[in-house]
Scaffold this motif. Structure first.
Motif, PDB file in Angstrom:
ATOM      1  N   ARG A 121      35.591  39.659  25.185  1.00 54.36           N
ATOM      2  CA  ARG A 121      35.597  40.575  26.343  1.00 54.36           C
ATOM      3  C   ARG A 121      35.324  39.829  27.632  1.00 54.36           C
ATOM      4  NH1 ARG A 121      31.730  45.323  25.007  1.00 54.36           N
ATOM      5  NH2 ARG A 121      30.811  44.308  26.791  1.00 54.36           N
ATOM      6  N   SER A 150      37.441  39.338  31.251  1.00 50.85           N
ATOM      7  CA  SER A 150      36.858  39.574  32.578  1.00 50.85           C
ATOM      8  C   SER A 150      37.013  38.363  33.471  1.00 50.85           C
ATOM      9  CB  SER A 150      35.367  39.903  32.431  1.00 50.85           C
ATOM     10  OG  SER A 150      35.204  41.078  31.676  1.00 50.85           O
ATOM     11  N   GLU A 153      40.465  38.094  35.021  1.00 52.45           N
ATOM     12  CA  GLU A 153      40.763  39.055  36.078  1.00 52.45           C
ATOM     13  C   GLU A 153      40.210  38.558  37.357  1.00 52.45           C
ATOM     14  OE1 GLU A 153      39.019  42.698  34.807  1.00 52.45           O
ATOM     15  OE2 GLU A 153      40.569  43.079  33.344  1.00 52.45           O
TER      16      GLU A 153
END
Length: 104
Positions: free
Chosen positions: A97, A101, A104
């Motif tokens: 995860r 992140s 991005e």
């Protein structure tokens, strides 16, 4: 000109038919060992539909030497990373995860 196009289409369709028949012939051999694949493939029994297939044994045997990608390694993980994730799945899920992140 039309004759040349018809000849090209006919040649191409015969080539594809031969390629698919060789694939089917090779699968029927059930060769598992990549080291002896080429030799077993070259001396395998043929018929009129697979007469030219032993010439393609090098190409047909290439997929045996490459390890098949399984679902457990769909993310190009190393063996150590896979072993770590099998022991610590929650930590790996968090890292996954966080990697999204970070992108991005």
């Amino acid at each position: 000109m039309v004759f040349k196009i018809i000849c090209a289409i006919l040649f191409f369709s015969l080539y594809l038919e031969n390629a698919f028949s060789c694939e089917k012939w090779f699968k029927s051999l059930n060769i598992k060992d990549p080291k002896s694949c080429v030799s077993k493939c070259t001396i395998a029994e043929t018929d009129m539909s697979s007469y030219l297939c032993p010439n393609q044994c090098d190409r047909l045997c290439k997929h045996l030497s490459k390890p098949q990608k399984d679902e457990a390694n769909a993310y190009d993980l190393t063996d150590d990373e896979i072993a770590f994730c099998n022991k610590n799945p929650i930590v790996c899920a968090k890292a996954y995860r966080l990697s999204w992140s970070a992108e991005e």
